[in-house]
Design an enzyme around this catalytic site. Structure first.
Site, PDB file in Angstrom:
ATOM      1  N   ASP A   1      40.752  -8.661 -48.610  1.00 31.37           N
ATOM      2  CA  ASP A   1      40.164  -9.102 -47.893  1.00 31.37           C
ATOM      3  C   ASP A   1      40.784  -9.166 -46.571  1.00 31.37           C
ATOM      4  O   ASP A   1      41.876  -9.314 -46.485  1.00 31.37           O
ATOM      5  CB  ASP A   1      39.414 -10.244 -48.146  1.00 31.37           C
ATOM      6  CG  ASP A   1      40.415 -11.520 -48.233  1.00 31.37           C
ATOM      7  OD1 ASP A   1      41.331 -11.465 -48.851  1.00 31.37           O
ATOM      8  OD2 ASP A   1      40.062 -12.909 -48.014  1.00 31.37           O
TER       9      ASP A   1
ATOM     10  N   GLU B   1      41.550 -14.535 -49.904  1.00 30.63           N
ATOM     11  CA  GLU B   1      42.468 -15.056 -49.776  1.00 30.63           C
ATOM     12  C   GLU B   1      42.436 -15.902 -48.333  1.00 30.63           C
ATOM     13  O   GLU B   1      42.848 -17.010 -48.088  1.00 30.63           O
ATOM     14  CB  GLU B   1      43.788 -14.365 -49.442  1.00 30.63           C
ATOM     15  CG  GLU B   1      45.127 -14.993 -49.284  1.00 30.63           C
ATOM     16  CD  GLU B   1      45.359 -15.367 -47.753  1.00 30.63           C
ATOM     17  OE1 GLU B   1      46.398 -15.998 -47.647  1.00 30.63           O
ATOM     18  OE2 GLU B   1      44.943 -14.827 -46.864  1.00 30.63           O
TER      19      GLU B   1
HETATM   20 ZN   LIG Z   1      46.892 -12.686 -45.472  1.00 32.80          ZN
END
Ligand SMILES: [Zn+2]
Length: 444
Positions: free
Chosen positions: A84, A148
């Site tokens: 992401d 994340e």
């Molecule tokens: Zn990162």
């Protein structure tokens, strides 16, 4: 300069990951990392290895690949990258942030540094090892994770809590580090051996409502909140010279005067004010609990004296520091205004791995061969990464990669979540070689 094939393979994979635009807005419906998991599944599918998909929420997919070791007592090394990226405001960019343009040896786009570059080079290294018939004693795993950028809720955090049998690892390598810091003795390569904790705090500032036409001697929550913000912004807690910072400074070959100032809690702040801005900010953050007021909500109507304002403060704690200690510092910053403020905090403490480990030694040997006159230096990550979940579960987790000299540190740090994110193909190639060499060094 001729570009070797493997650079182009990593370039191509990185371009595709950028174009998938897995933008994480912090909501469960965003991210759509399944697009990049499909891509990586296809890419790694040629190895014939069994691949494991996890999808705790629709679209929030992660992918695991493993080359099983022959010796169950030998260690497992996990290469982990997130798929992401954070949202982007295209106004500040000189190119389309999701074009994945490759020009003059540079790949452009959101995620080119944070951290699709590493996610791509790890996948290339993993596939090349698998296709070469790599039969290690220990197990090599590759994990592409979702989410994340929003606390790992549907990615690493979830996997560590729910799928530990699959993702457990003795050693983890993920973002970031390995940018070349020049020193008189040769380039120094920082390894992120720990990261600061977050102590995200909401402050409810209270006042008394009244009519906006008669402000004299009122108890205005917005005016108090303005003073609260100023006090927090100006607050400077005592510096703390921790183990990682001390070992970092000692390994950096700084001139004696600078080294002494860096290790002196009474002088480091003055040095942080004088250094180039990127380094000054970073050195300050590595040695202080930091307080950043970031969000304010308050007031209802132009003619109403507000009785409530909500502020959010991003507080980052140092290794070994508890939430109670962070709260005490916050109260110190607020002074007498603390009486008008309710404090709500979420304590997510710092994590650290030891410096003297077989992974450190393996990285040392490999980088000494790859980057002339280089040496590793420990460093403290001031932001958070997925390493924290693995460290808490018992893994040794480092943030590392390799970057060419083309990438100046100041550019590197400003590109994280910033404008014109880009990476050179040489860095991608170096990183890909690094993963293969470290896997061979640690697992055979
Ligand atoms: Zn990162």
């Amino acid at each position: 300069m001729s570009v070797p094939d493997y650079d182009l393979e990593a370039v191509d994979l990185l371009q595709q990951l950028i174009r998938n635009a897995c933008v994480n807005q912090g909501t469960v419906e965003s991210g759509h990392e399944v697009r990049s998991v499909d891509l990586l599944e296809q890419y790694l599918g040629t190895t014939g290895l069994e691949l494991e998909r996890f999808e705790p929420q629709p679209g929030r997919a992660s992918l695991l690949a493993r080359i099983e070791g022959t010796d169950p007592t030998a260690p497992t090394l996990l290469l982990m990258g997130h798929t992401d990226v954070v949202p982007v405001n295209p106004d500040g960019w000189s190119r389309d942030p999701f074009s994945g343009d490759f020009e003059d040896g540079v790949v452009w786009g959101r995620g080119a540094i944070d951290m699709l570059n590493i996610t791509a080079s790890q996948a290339v290294a993993f596939r090349r090892l698998a296709e070469s018939g790599f039969k290690p004693r220990g197990t090599l795993a590759y994990l592409a994770v979702a989410d994340e950028e929003a606390l790992g809720t549907w990615g690493a955090h979830w996997l560590v809590d729910h799928e530990w049998d699959f993702v457990s690892a003795d050693y983890v390598l993920t973002e970031t580090g390995g940018f070349q810091l020049p020193s008189p003795g040769g380039p120094r390569l920082p390894v992120m051996v720990g990261e600061k904790g977050t102590y995200w705090t909401k402050l409810h500032v209270h006042g008394t409502p009244g009519h906006g036409s008669q402000p004299h001697r009122t108890d205005n929550a917005l005016v108090k909140a303005a003073e609260v913000v100023l006090r927090i912004d100006r607050y400077r807690p005592q510096a703390q010279i921790g183990e990682v910072w001390r070992r970092h400074v000692e390994a950096m070959d700084y001139p004696a005067e600078l080294r002494e100032a860096f290790l002196d809690p009474d002088h480091i702040r003055a040095i942080c004010d004088e250094l180039p801005i990127g380094l000054g900010r970073l050195a300050y953050s590595c040695t202080h609990t930091t307080f950043a007021p970031t969000v304010a909500h308050g007031g209802t109507k132009t003619n109403v004296i507000p009785d409530h304002v909500e502020l959010e403060v991003d507080i980052r704690t140092l290794p070994g520091q508890t939430g109670d200690e962070a709260r005490a510092l916050l109260l110190d910053a607020l002074g007498d205004l603390a009486d008008y403020v309710d404090i709500e905090s979420n304590d997510d403490g710092s994590t650290e791995s030891p410096i003297d480990t077989p992974m450190w030694d393996a990285l040392s040997r490999v980088t000494a061969r790859m980057v002339k006159d280089s040496a590793l230096v420990p460093f403290l990550m001031v932001g958070g990464t997925d390493n924290r979940f693995f460290r808490r579960a018992g893994s040794v987790g480092y943030g590392f990669a390799l970057f060419s000299e083309r990438l100046a540190f100041e550019d590197f740090s400003s590109m994280f979540h910033g404008n014109d994110e880009r990476v050179d193909a040489e860095s991608l190639g170096l990183t890909e070689q690094l993963w293969r060499a470290v896997a061979e060094e640690m697992l055979t």
